[in-house]
Design a protein around this motif. Structure first.
Motif, PDB file in Angstrom:
ATOM      1  N   SER A  32       0.821  -1.216   0.000  1.00 45.07           N
ATOM      2  CA  SER A  32       0.000   0.000   0.000  1.00 45.07           C
ATOM      3  C   SER A  32       0.854   1.265   0.000  1.00 45.07           C
ATOM      4  CB  SER A  32      -0.925   0.011   1.214  1.00 45.07           C
ATOM      5  OG  SER A  32      -0.217   0.354   2.404  1.00 45.07           O
ATOM      6  N   GLY A  33       2.048   1.198   0.585  1.00 41.52           N
ATOM      7  CA  GLY A  33       2.890   2.381   0.701  1.00 41.52           C
ATOM      8  C   GLY A  33       2.404   3.359   1.750  1.00 41.52           C
ATOM      9  N   LYS A  34       1.425   2.945   2.563  1.00 41.36           N
ATOM     10  CA  LYS A  34       0.863   3.824   3.592  1.00 41.36           C
ATOM     11  C   LYS A  34       1.461   3.522   4.962  1.00 41.36           C
ATOM     12  CE  LYS A  34      -3.703   4.234   1.365  1.00 41.36           C
ATOM     13  NZ  LYS A  34      -5.162   4.048   1.563  1.00 41.36           N
ATOM     14  N   ASP A  35       1.380   4.489   5.848  1.00 44.05           N
ATOM     15  CA  ASP A  35       1.793   4.308   7.235  1.00 44.05           C
ATOM     16  C   ASP A  35       0.583   3.802   8.019  1.00 44.05           C
ATOM     17  OD1 ASP A  35       3.077   4.311   9.647  1.00 44.05           O
ATOM     18  OD2 ASP A  35       2.995   6.501   9.916  1.00 44.05           O
ATOM     19  N   ILE A  36       0.391   2.494   7.977  1.00 44.09           N
ATOM     20  CA  ILE A  36      -0.810   1.873   8.534  1.00 44.09           C
ATOM     21  C   ILE A  36      -0.497   1.208   9.869  1.00 44.09           C
ATOM     22  CG2 ILE A  36      -2.511   0.023   8.217  1.00 44.09           C
ATOM     23  CD1 ILE A  36      -2.434   0.569   5.231  1.00 44.09           C
ATOM     24  N   SER A  37      -1.335   1.469  10.852  1.00 46.30           N
ATOM     25  CA  SER A  37      -1.246   0.783  12.140  1.00 46.30           C
ATOM     26  C   SER A  37      -2.118  -0.469  12.075  1.00 46.30           C
ATOM     27  CB  SER A  37      -1.722   1.694  13.273  1.00 46.30           C
ATOM     28  OG  SER A  37      -0.892   2.838  13.375  1.00 46.30           O
ATOM     29  N   ILE A  38      -1.515  -1.620  12.311  1.00 43.79           N
ATOM     30  CA  ILE A  38      -2.253  -2.887  12.263  1.00 43.79           C
ATOM     31  C   ILE A  38      -2.829  -3.181  13.639  1.00 43.79           C
ATOM     32  CG2 ILE A  38      -2.133  -5.347  11.754  1.00 43.79           C
ATOM     33  CD1 ILE A  38       0.312  -4.782  10.006  1.00 43.79           C
ATOM     34  N   PHE A  39      -4.142  -3.443  13.701  1.00 42.09           N
ATOM     35  CA  PHE A  39      -4.809  -3.787  14.952  1.00 42.09           C
ATOM     36  C   PHE A  39      -5.251  -5.249  14.894  1.00 42.09           C
ATOM     37  CE2 PHE A  39      -8.901  -4.245  17.254  1.00 42.09           C
ATOM     38  CZ  PHE A  39      -8.414  -4.079  18.540  1.00 42.09           C
ATOM     39  N   TYR A  40      -4.814  -6.040  15.864  1.00 45.03           N
ATOM     40  CA  TYR A  40      -5.187  -7.448  15.940  1.00 45.03           C
ATOM     41  C   TYR A  40      -6.297  -7.600  16.976  1.00 45.03           C
ATOM     42  CZ  TYR A  40      -0.931  -8.327  13.299  1.00 45.03           C
ATOM     43  OH  TYR A  40       0.043  -8.325  12.321  1.00 45.03           O
ATOM     44  N   ASP A  41      -7.471  -8.023  16.520  1.00 47.97           N
ATOM     45  CA  ASP A  41      -8.620  -8.191  17.409  1.00 47.97           C
ATOM     46  C   ASP A  41      -8.699  -9.659  17.828  1.00 47.97           C
ATOM     47  OD1 ASP A  41     -10.989  -8.298  18.759  1.00 47.97           O
ATOM     48  OD2 ASP A  41     -12.143  -7.194  17.256  1.00 47.97           O
ATOM     49  N   THR A  42      -8.169  -9.953  18.997  1.00 51.59           N
ATOM     50  CA  THR A  42      -8.095 -11.345  19.465  1.00 51.59           C
ATOM     51  C   THR A  42      -9.439 -11.864  19.974  1.00 51.59           C
ATOM     52  OG1 THR A  42      -7.309 -10.559  21.617  1.00 51.59           O
ATOM     53  CG2 THR A  42      -5.647 -11.217  20.006  1.00 51.59           C
ATOM     54  N   THR A  43     -10.472 -11.021  19.978  1.00 53.74           N
ATOM     55  CA  THR A  43     -11.806 -11.505  20.340  1.00 53.74           C
ATOM     56  C   THR A  43     -12.501 -12.151  19.137  1.00 53.74           C
ATOM     57  OG1 THR A  43     -12.968  -9.434  19.788  1.00 53.74           O
ATOM     58  CG2 THR A  43     -11.997  -9.616  22.000  1.00 53.74           C
ATOM     59  N   ARG A  44     -11.937 -11.945  17.956  1.00 55.62           N
ATOM     60  CA  ARG A  44     -12.536 -12.490  16.734  1.00 55.62           C
ATOM     61  C   ARG A  44     -12.035 -13.906  16.468  1.00 55.62           C
ATOM     62  NH1 ARG A  44     -16.694  -9.367  14.472  1.00 55.62           N
ATOM     63  NH2 ARG A  44     -16.106  -7.154  14.425  1.00 55.62           N
ATOM     64  N   PRO A  45     -12.831 -14.735  15.756  1.00 59.39           N
ATOM     65  CA  PRO A  45     -12.400 -16.110  15.472  1.00 59.39           C
ATOM     66  C   PRO A  45     -11.238 -16.160  14.490  1.00 59.39           C
ATOM     67  CG  PRO A  45     -14.434 -15.601  14.306  1.00 59.39           C
ATOM     68  CD  PRO A  45     -14.172 -14.441  15.231  1.00 59.39           C
ATOM     69  N   GLU A  46     -10.403 -17.196  14.655  1.00 64.45           N
ATOM     70  CA  GLU A  46      -9.251 -17.393  13.775  1.00 64.45           C
ATOM     71  C   GLU A  46      -9.440 -18.571  12.828  1.00 64.45           C
ATOM     72  OE1 GLU A  46      -5.742 -17.915  16.114  1.00 64.45           O
ATOM     73  OE2 GLU A  46      -5.609 -15.791  16.660  1.00 64.45           O
ATOM     74  N   GLY A  47     -10.303 -19.521  13.206  1.00 63.66           N
ATOM     75  CA  GLY A  47     -10.406 -20.754  12.428  1.00 63.66           C
ATOM     76  C   GLY A  47      -9.254 -21.685  12.748  1.00 63.66           C
ATOM     77  N   ASP A  48      -8.974 -22.611  11.851  1.00 60.98           N
ATOM     78  CA  ASP A  48      -7.868 -23.550  12.056  1.00 60.98           C
ATOM     79  C   ASP A  48      -6.577 -22.791  12.312  1.00 60.98           C
ATOM     80  OD1 ASP A  48      -9.465 -25.857  11.495  1.00 60.98           O
ATOM     81  OD2 ASP A  48      -9.339 -25.368   9.369  1.00 60.98           O
ATOM     82  N   LYS A  49      -5.703 -23.372  13.149  1.00 67.71           N
ATOM     83  CA  LYS A  49      -4.448 -22.696  13.502  1.00 67.71           C
ATOM     84  C   LYS A  49      -3.528 -22.524  12.296  1.00 67.71           C
ATOM     85  CE  LYS A  49      -4.735 -21.894  17.954  1.00 67.71           C
ATOM     86  NZ  LYS A  49      -4.664 -20.514  18.478  1.00 67.71           N
TER      87      LYS A  49
END
Length: 331
Positions: free
Chosen positions: A274-291
């Motif tokens: 993207s070339g953007k200065d993006i902050s990644i937020f990980y929402d651990t309350t959401r499902p992940e599915g298979d590991k």
């Protein structure tokens, strides 16, 4: 010239496959109810229809029996791509409906082939790596999956169960008729054209968020440690084309890479593109599915002469450019 019926032919995989088959001189018939597919996907870069839509495209709901009976007399092969699938949020919030719909779709198409397709030269079914047992996908210590590990069955999701049941019914079709059968089990397919809305899968969803950032939060579901074997649609099309020639009556064949890529790596790759200065937020309350999972594709290499070729970053870059263009044109 082969005459081929492609169910779900207006989706990402189907539309790319049809373009390839048309170039080879095949005559293609398509069934799609346009739940995710679009008629515009069946056009070339100039906006011309790649098949005669008035006579070779059928907007039909395959969960209703008999919807492809009349077409089987016109074709020599069936490539059954149609199913109900979406991103993890939709899959885990609609398990009963997905299971029922996919069971109906698969059983109806197979029943039609059994009744009206005795002349068929091949019935090709598309399965999924989601059908492998949860016990082989619940660790971050990834050992590539092998086809003989499908049973005892224990898929994590209703989607995986529904696709496995379709695969089992295709096996019965092959055993009880003279119709040659082939099952390709796809890992996580990405590419364009694709759905990048609320029902989309992880790569297009993250690309959409990056394109829209900062107006849309760049949120990753789960820890990001979970991983998948991502495979570009061009590699999938190559596998399908090879299977039409070489894949008959060999049992299930996995199509995917031996490398497991974490969602964290995918997110970081998309941010870089993207070339953007993006902050990644990980929402651990959401499902992940298979590991995590990856494919031992040695059977595909031995029988089909297939192996993955599209570089992951290059493939994601191409998909990013396509989605970015769609979003800009829609404004």
């Amino acid at each position: 010239m082969r005459k081929i019926l492609v169910t779900g032919g207006a989706g990402m995989i189907g539309s790319n496959l049809i373009k390839r088959l048309i170039k080879q001189g095949d005559e293609i018939y398509v069934i799609d109810n346009l739940w995710r597919g679009k008629l515009e996907y069946l056009q070339d870069d100039r906006g011309n229809d790649i098949i005669p839509l008035k006579t070779h495209f059928y907007d039909r709901d395959l969960s209703i029996s008999g919807q492809c009976d009349d077409l089987l007399s016109k074709v020599e092969y069936v490539i059954h791509l149609a199913d109900i699938v979406a991103g993890i949020d939709y899959v885990f919030n609609n398990q009963g409906d997905i299971f029922r719909q996919n069971i109906l779709i698969n059983s109806n198409v197979i029943a039609s082939a059994r009744k009206y397709g005795k002349h068929l030269k091949g019935f090709l079914y598309v399965g999924t790596a989601c059908s492998f047992p949860l016990t082989r996908q619940n660790s971050l210590e990834v050992i590539p999956l092998r086809e003989e590990e499908l049973y005892p069955a224990m898929p994590e999701s209703a989607y995986g169960w529904s696709k496995l049941m379709g695969q089992y019914e295709v096996d019965l079709l092959g055993k009880e008729t003279e119709i040659p059968t082939c099952t390709l089990m796809f890992h996580n397919v990405y590419g364009a054209p694709c759905d990048f809305g609320n029902r989309s899968q992880v790569i297009p969803a993250l690309i959409r968020k990056a394109v829209n950032y900062p107006n849309e939060k760049f949120e990753v579901w789960g820890s990001g440690e979970q991983g998948r074997a991502f495979i570009h649609v061009n590699d999938i099309v190559e596998a399908l084309v090879l299977a039409l020639d070489k894949g008959w009556n060999h049992g299930p064949i996995q199509i995917g890479p031996s490398i497991c890529t974490s969602i964290k790596e995918i997110a970081e790759m998309i941010v870089k593109i993207s070339g953007k200065d993006i902050s990644i937020f990980y929402d651990t309350t959401r499902p992940e599915g298979d590991k995590a999972r990856s494919a031992d594709f040695s059977k595909a290499k031995r029988i089909l002469g297939w192996e993955p070729r599209v570089n992951l970053e290059k493939g994601i870059r191409l998909q990013y450019e396509w989605i970015e263009k769609q979003i800009k044109e829609s404004k």
